[in-house]
Enzyme design. Structure first.
Site, PDB file in Angstrom:
ATOM      1  N   HIS A 225       0.875  -1.166   0.000  1.00  0.00           N
ATOM      2  CA  HIS A 225       0.000   0.000   0.000  1.00  0.00           C
ATOM      3  C   HIS A 225       0.920   1.225   0.000  1.00  0.00           C
ATOM      4  O   HIS A 225       1.897   1.251   0.739  1.00  0.00           O
ATOM      5  CB  HIS A 225      -0.883  -0.048   1.264  1.00  0.00           C
ATOM      6  CG  HIS A 225      -1.967   0.976   1.284  1.00  0.00           C
ATOM      7  ND1 HIS A 225      -3.047   0.927   0.445  1.00  0.00           N
ATOM      8  CD2 HIS A 225      -2.141   2.077   2.059  1.00  0.00           C
ATOM      9  CE1 HIS A 225      -3.845   1.954   0.699  1.00  0.00           C
ATOM     10  NE2 HIS A 225      -3.319   2.662   1.671  1.00  0.00           N
ATOM     11  N   TYR A 251      -6.759   9.643  -1.219  1.00  0.00           N
ATOM     12  CA  TYR A 251      -6.963  10.341   0.056  1.00  0.00           C
ATOM     13  C   TYR A 251      -5.788  11.277   0.333  1.00  0.00           C
ATOM     14  O   TYR A 251      -4.689  11.086  -0.200  1.00  0.00           O
ATOM     15  CB  TYR A 251      -7.169   9.351   1.215  1.00  0.00           C
ATOM     16  CG  TYR A 251      -6.042   8.374   1.482  1.00  0.00           C
ATOM     17  CD1 TYR A 251      -4.878   8.768   2.133  1.00  0.00           C
ATOM     18  CD2 TYR A 251      -6.162   7.035   1.130  1.00  0.00           C
ATOM     19  CE1 TYR A 251      -3.857   7.863   2.411  1.00  0.00           C
ATOM     20  CE2 TYR A 251      -5.148   6.118   1.395  1.00  0.00           C
ATOM     21  CZ  TYR A 251      -3.991   6.541   2.037  1.00  0.00           C
ATOM     22  OH  TYR A 251      -2.984   5.648   2.299  1.00  0.00           O
ATOM     23  N   ASP A 534     -29.737 -18.631  15.919  1.00  0.00           N
ATOM     24  CA  ASP A 534     -31.182 -18.710  15.672  1.00  0.00           C
ATOM     25  C   ASP A 534     -31.362 -19.925  14.762  1.00  0.00           C
ATOM     26  O   ASP A 534     -31.001 -19.864  13.579  1.00  0.00           O
ATOM     27  CB  ASP A 534     -31.608 -17.417  14.961  1.00  0.00           C
ATOM     28  CG  ASP A 534     -33.083 -17.379  14.621  1.00  0.00           C
ATOM     29  OD1 ASP A 534     -33.888 -17.408  15.565  1.00  0.00           O
ATOM     30  OD2 ASP A 534     -33.427 -17.323  13.425  1.00  0.00           O
TER      31      ASP A 534
HETATM   32  C1  FAD Z   1       1.224   2.586   3.518  1.00  0.00           C
HETATM   33  C2  FAD Z   1       0.213   2.357   4.585  1.00  0.00           C
HETATM   34  C3  FAD Z   1      -0.622   3.392   4.981  1.00  0.00           C
HETATM   35  C4  FAD Z   1      -1.565   3.173   5.973  1.00  0.00           C
HETATM   36  N1  FAD Z   1      -2.380   4.205   6.351  1.00  0.00           N
HETATM   37  C5  FAD Z   1      -3.310   4.024   7.312  1.00  0.00           C
HETATM   38  C6  FAD Z   1      -4.142   5.084   7.730  1.00  0.00           C
HETATM   39  O1  FAD Z   1      -4.064   6.179   7.217  1.00  0.00           O
HETATM   40  N2  FAD Z   1      -5.046   4.843   8.718  1.00  0.00           N
HETATM   41  C7  FAD Z   1      -5.173   3.617   9.285  1.00  0.00           C
HETATM   42  O2  FAD Z   1      -6.020   3.454  10.149  1.00  0.00           O
HETATM   43  N3  FAD Z   1      -4.372   2.593   8.916  1.00  0.00           N
HETATM   44  C8  FAD Z   1      -3.442   2.766   7.951  1.00  0.00           C
HETATM   45  N4  FAD Z   1      -2.639   1.740   7.580  1.00  0.00           N
HETATM   46  C9  FAD Z   1      -2.834   0.444   8.213  1.00  0.00           C
HETATM   47  C10 FAD Z   1      -2.171   0.325   9.562  1.00  0.00           C
HETATM   48  O3  FAD Z   1      -0.859   0.749   9.483  1.00  0.00           O
HETATM   49  C11 FAD Z   1      -2.249  -1.133   9.997  1.00  0.00           C
HETATM   50  O4  FAD Z   1      -3.572  -1.607   9.891  1.00  0.00           O
HETATM   51  C12 FAD Z   1      -1.802  -1.347  11.405  1.00  0.00           C
HETATM   52  O5  FAD Z   1      -0.565  -0.729  11.628  1.00  0.00           O
HETATM   53  C13 FAD Z   1      -1.705  -2.828  11.697  1.00  0.00           C
HETATM   54  O6  FAD Z   1      -1.309  -3.005  13.001  1.00  0.00           O
HETATM   55  P1  FAD Z   1      -1.095  -4.436  13.610  1.00  0.00           P
HETATM   56  O7  FAD Z   1      -0.784  -4.229  15.032  1.00  0.00           O
HETATM   57  O8  FAD Z   1      -2.210  -5.302  13.249  1.00  0.00           O
HETATM   58  O9  FAD Z   1       0.137  -5.039  12.802  1.00  0.00           O
HETATM   59  P2  FAD Z   1       1.682  -4.716  12.832  1.00  0.00           P
HETATM   60  O10 FAD Z   1       1.955  -3.303  13.090  1.00  0.00           O
HETATM   61  O11 FAD Z   1       2.257  -5.285  11.590  1.00  0.00           O
HETATM   62  O12 FAD Z   1       2.175  -5.534  14.073  1.00  0.00           O
HETATM   63  C14 FAD Z   1       2.358  -6.927  14.064  1.00  0.00           C
HETATM   64  C15 FAD Z   1       3.582  -7.229  14.871  1.00  0.00           C
HETATM   65  O13 FAD Z   1       3.662  -8.641  15.068  1.00  0.00           O
HETATM   66  C16 FAD Z   1       5.004  -8.943  15.243  1.00  0.00           C
HETATM   67  N5  FAD Z   1       5.238 -10.375  15.032  1.00  0.00           N
HETATM   68  C17 FAD Z   1       4.987 -11.083  13.916  1.00  0.00           C
HETATM   69  N6  FAD Z   1       5.378 -12.354  14.066  1.00  0.00           N
HETATM   70  C18 FAD Z   1       5.874 -12.462  15.318  1.00  0.00           C
HETATM   71  C19 FAD Z   1       6.442 -13.537  16.045  1.00  0.00           C
HETATM   72  N7  FAD Z   1       6.586 -14.746  15.520  1.00  0.00           N
HETATM   73  N8  FAD Z   1       6.834 -13.300  17.304  1.00  0.00           N
HETATM   74  C20 FAD Z   1       6.692 -12.072  17.870  1.00  0.00           C
HETATM   75  N9  FAD Z   1       6.181 -11.015  17.197  1.00  0.00           N
HETATM   76  C21 FAD Z   1       5.785 -11.209  15.943  1.00  0.00           C
HETATM   77  C22 FAD Z   1       5.681  -8.098  14.176  1.00  0.00           C
HETATM   78  O14 FAD Z   1       7.043  -7.885  14.457  1.00  0.00           O
HETATM   79  C23 FAD Z   1       4.853  -6.827  14.203  1.00  0.00           C
HETATM   80  O15 FAD Z   1       5.469  -5.793  14.948  1.00  0.00           O
HETATM   81  C24 FAD Z   1      -1.680   1.914   6.584  1.00  0.00           C
HETATM   82  C25 FAD Z   1      -0.851   0.883   6.185  1.00  0.00           C
HETATM   83  C26 FAD Z   1       0.082   1.080   5.192  1.00  0.00           C
HETATM   84  C27 FAD Z   1       0.930  -0.045   4.766  1.00  0.00           C
END
Ligand code: FAD
Length: 808
Positions: A225, A251, A534
């Site tokens: 993205h 956006y 249900d």
């Molecule tokens: C370019 C871009 C723009 C975006 N803009 C927006 C926006 O404007 N507004 C919005 O709401 N959202 C936006 N998003 C989305 C948003 O950034 C994500 O939805 C959000 O950060 C996801 O968070 P998360 O905690 O689910 O995942 P992550 O931040 O990916 O966290 C998951 C974590 O799990 C850890 N992990 C994985 N495997 C293991 C393991 N085996 N052991 C221990 N740890 C592990 C990883 O290291 C990672 O830190 C954007 C995303 C992108 C890519």
């Protein structure tokens, strides 16, 4: 540390928020772990926009809670998430888009979202740099804004830490112990294992890999993205609202110092590492810029904001993020008890984090969340999502059409056809217009039934788009003669064992301990008395019951039952959906049609309503169940799959002299609405009780069941709202659900489902009304695309109020 009450894996914004909210509920002994640093997954490269208006009421309410939380975090935790409540503009660059905005503004009113439709001039006052050419107006939401994703995660983590949570970074999870279907502990690369009963997979785009450590499929698919950041542009001011132009796929938000962030959803999305998940070392990392893919977005942005063409680009951010096959989050407890998932935020994880944390913490600590989260529930995905290729195809389509207007009853195309009933060929030959649900191809209507005479019934506006005269024809034929429906996709679950009866008695609000051959309509309730399932329950023998539920709800209902099953109970649960077909035959001629292909006695005395028997129909032995979801005399027939075509042919032939027609799911929906039958997921949800839903008749007296205390309390206190049918003054003004209902100029309710009652010649809608208004004859009005349509509370049910037809 060798034990924790809960372990949250993933130190992104979601994991931090779950830890924050768990500790808020008093679960202080929580361990939050990340394989690298906090925010090193998708979170660090987010654009940080927070928009609250989403596709479902629940999700919007979750986002609204998020804003409330982000406002107060700095003061509460001492860490400033840099929340900027600048508002948002959603432009309409087409006539259809302004209609969509009006519709959204309508349903925003039902839960207090201060969304207003503004003129293009007003939008220009707020954001003077866009070119108004072709812009029809905008939706303005003053409480939207943006936040610093790293600051937000740090603030949430700090809040959790202050209440006792432990945070480990550089702690890679390499194994999840599962013992007899329950989570038992977590293993790490460089640390000793930790025992726990609760693990939350908040692994973002890594969630599928993490899930597999516990044997759980999490159908998230990473997609790249992109957005770009510009140097300061003259005229850009800090108070600019964020801005979206879905017709141009883009956006914007103001960037500190007067630049702009410009991103969007391209039509040719880029899946990344979709098969096996991100590489082991993919943290704090971006993907290479992809200018070719960004070009259509750039063109859209340039045409809207011409000054951008002169702006200098500081950098492009291209980062992967977890998307899902239907564009909704993946939340909840998996089939492994104690193993929860919170992932797949589809580029809305920053906006969603507050609500996600709250919902997940309630789910973990209290057994279920307060809100109806069915649309985000991991149990909505069937086993077929174990195919990564299928998950990718579905997710790709959702991403590519993200900003499109999605008209009601629109059907998705990707990954089809997947599951087909044995009669699929026969249905196709009859011109079936198939829709898809949970992977099943289901006839919506049959082209062979189209009839120009009904063109005058076509609903006005959006509701008339995915509509056919065949729906009216099938509806009326079922009321007047007979309709034959293939319902093989209905989910069927068998509950067997010496403990089966006691187990179901504990879960069902109605009494299912009845003589063999009885069918019982019942709900399963949560502890708040909300409706979790249900279903009909048919007793096939002393120790064998068959549960029939909606096509999409099999996994959910099975999950609900598994969760309540004690490992020592002598009960086996089995999904037999694929083993049995289901043909529904209903209408005043149903007895004659079925009677001509079976020797079984179908008389009322021998085969009363709500009973089931093994019969032979044509050459097909099958269970015949005298139930109905359309409000007519008739049977559901359950042959094993290899006999379904033979049975279908026999019934079509036998029905010919009686005017029987093949009929589809859209007719089922209008028929059930006319009869006042409720649909789970829209009219009745985990937030609604049977007393409010008018289903008190299905609660057995003098019996213990989950949720009974709440029902007793509610009975004593009295209900405050009640589900009623509204009759609209214009029979072609069709509600599509979520429309606000007004009394004396005040919003008093929200439509839960709507449609046309073709036999009654009226437009109908269901809504929970305050009890004072839930009185037949009360005048109300419903807002349809900004137009107030008068309505009146109807008698319930409007069609066949005494049930004479179904018992006839
Ligand atoms: C370019 C871009 C723009 C975006 N803009 C927006 C926006 O404007 N507004 C919005 O709401 N959202 C936006 N998003 C989305 C948003 O950034 C994500 O939805 C959000 O950060 C996801 O968070 P998360 O905690 O689910 O995942 P992550 O931040 O990916 O966290 C998951 C974590 O799990 C850890 N992990 C994985 N495997 C293991 C393991 N085996 N052991 C221990 N740890 C592990 C990883 O290291 C990672 O830190 C954007 C995303 C992108 C890519």
């Amino acid at each position: 540390m060798d034990e924790a009450r809960a372990i949250v894996i993933g130190g992104g914004v979601a994991g931090a928020s779950i830890a924050y909210h768990l500790t808020e509920l008093g679960w202080n002994d929580v361990l939050l772990v990340d394989r690298r640093e906090l925010t090193s997954g998708s979170t660090f490269h987010s654009a940080g926009l927070v928009g609250q208006l989403r596709s479902s009421v629940t999700l919007t309410r979750m986002m609204m809670y998020g804003v409330e939380l982000y406002r107060r975090l700095a003061e509460e935790t001492g860490v400033d998430p840099a929340w900027h409540e600048v508002g948002s503009l959603r432009l309409a660059s087409s006539k259809e888009r302004i209609e969509e905005l009006r519709r959204l503004a309508g349903w925003g009113q039902t839960f207090g979202l201060p969304l207003e439709i503004v003129s293009t001039d007003r939008a220009l006052e707020l954001w003077p740099l866009f070119d108004p050419e072709g812009v029809e107006g905008a939706a303005y939401l003053p409480t939207d804004g943006y936040v610093d994703p790293n600051g937000l995660t740090s603030a949430l983590a700090e809040g959790a830490k202050r209440r006792g949570a432990t945070i480990w970074t550089n702690a890679r999870v390499t194994g999840i112990d599962v013992d007899r279907g329950r989570v038992a502990g977590v293993r790490f690369e460089d640390r000793d294992p930790v025992r726990t009963d609760v693990v939350v997979n908040a692994g973002g785009m890594y969630a599928n890999q993490l899930g597999r450590l516990a044997g759980v499929e999490v159908p998230v698919v990473p997609f790249a993205h992109q957005y770009l950041l510009t140097k300061p542009i003259e005229g850009v001011r800090p108070e600019f609202p964020t801005m979206r132009d879905p017709d141009r796929l883009v956006y914007f938000r103001q960037e500190a110092g007067g630049g702009l962030v410009v991103g969007g959803y391209e039509r040719n999305p880029a899946p990344w590492s979709w098969q096996d998940g991100p590489p082991d070392d993919f943290n704090n990392t971006l993907l290479p810029d992809d200018w070719d893919r960004f070009e259509p977005l750039a063109n859209g942005a340039f045409s809207l904001v011409p000054d951008l063409q002169k702006a200098e680009v500081v950098r492009m951010i291209n980062g992967p993020e977890a998307f899902t096959p239907d564009g909704e989050f993946v939340l909840g407890e998996s089939d492994v008890r104690g193993f929860f998932v919170a992932a797949g935020f589809c580029a809305h994880g920053i906006a969603g984090a507050g609500g996600v944390g709250k919902v997940m913490a309630e789910w973990i600590a209290e057994g279920e969340p307060e809100l109806d989260v069915w649309k985000m529930d991991i149990r909505r995905f069937g086993r077929h999502y174990a195919s990564r290729r299928y998950a990718l195809a579905r997710a790709y389509e959702v991403y590519a059409t993200y900003y499109d207007i999605h008209y009601p009853n629109e059907e998705r195309q990707a990954g089809r056809p997947l599951k087909m009933a044995p009669t699929y060929g026969r249905l196709s030959d009859l011109g079936a217009e198939f829709g898809e649900k949970s992977g099943w191809e289901r006839p919506n209507w049959f082209g062979s039934n189209e009839d120009e005479r009904y063109e005058e019934l076509r609903p006005r506006g959006w509701a008339g788009r995915h509509w056919s005269t065949a729906i009216a024809a099938e509806h009326l034929a079922t009321r007047e003669r007979a309709g034959l429906f293939d319902e093989s996709s209905f989910a069927k679950i068998e509950v067997e064992g010496t403990g089966a009866c006691a187990f179901l008695q504990r879960l069902c609000a109605n009494d299912v301990d009845r003589v063999v051959g009885t069918i019982v309509y019942t709900q399963m309730l949560n502890r708040r008395g909300g409706i979790e399932a249900d279903v009909t329950v048919t007793r096939l023998s002393e120790d064998l019951f068959r549960i029939v539920t909606g096509t999409a709800f099999g996994n959910h209902d099975l999950g609900w039952m598994r969760k309540h099953l004690d490992p020592d109970e002598r009960v086996r649960l089995r999904d037999v959906t694929g083993a049995l077909a289901c043909l529904g035959l209903w209408g005043p001629k149903a007895r004659e049609v079925l009677g001509s292909v079976t020797d079984a006695d179908l008389s009322n005395e021998a085969f009363p309503y709500m009973t089931a028997k093994e019969i032979a129909a044509g050459d097909a032995p099958c269970l015949a169940a005298r139930v109905t979801y359309v409000g007519e005399l008739g049977w559901e027939l359950y042959p094993s799959v290899e006999l379904a075509v033979s049975l279908w042919d026999a019934l079509v032939e036998a029905g010919h002299p009686h005017g029987l027609v093949p009929a589809g799911y859209r007719a089922i929906d209008s028929l059930r609405l006319e009869k006042g039958y409720r649909a789970w997921g829209s009219d009745i949800t985990p937030e609604d009780t049977p007393l409010e839903a008018g289903l008190g008749f299905a609660i057995a007296a003098g019996k213990e069941f989950v949720g009974r205390d709440a029902i007793e309390r509610l009975r004593a206190e009295g209900i405050r709202r009640r589900l009623r049918t509204l009759v609209l003054s214009d029979p072609r003004a069709m509600c599509l659900s979520n429309e606000p209902v007004f009394s004396d100029g005040e919003v008093v309710a929200r439509v839960t489902s709507g449609g046309i009652g073709y036999a009654l010649g009226t437009s109908l809608a269901l809504a929970y009304l305050p009890v004072a208004l839930a009185v037949s004859g009360t005048p109300l009005s419903v807002d349809l695309f900004g137009e107030r349509v008068p309505a009146v509370v109807g008698d319930d049910p409007l069609y066949d109020p005494k049930g004479e037809r179904i018992r006839g």
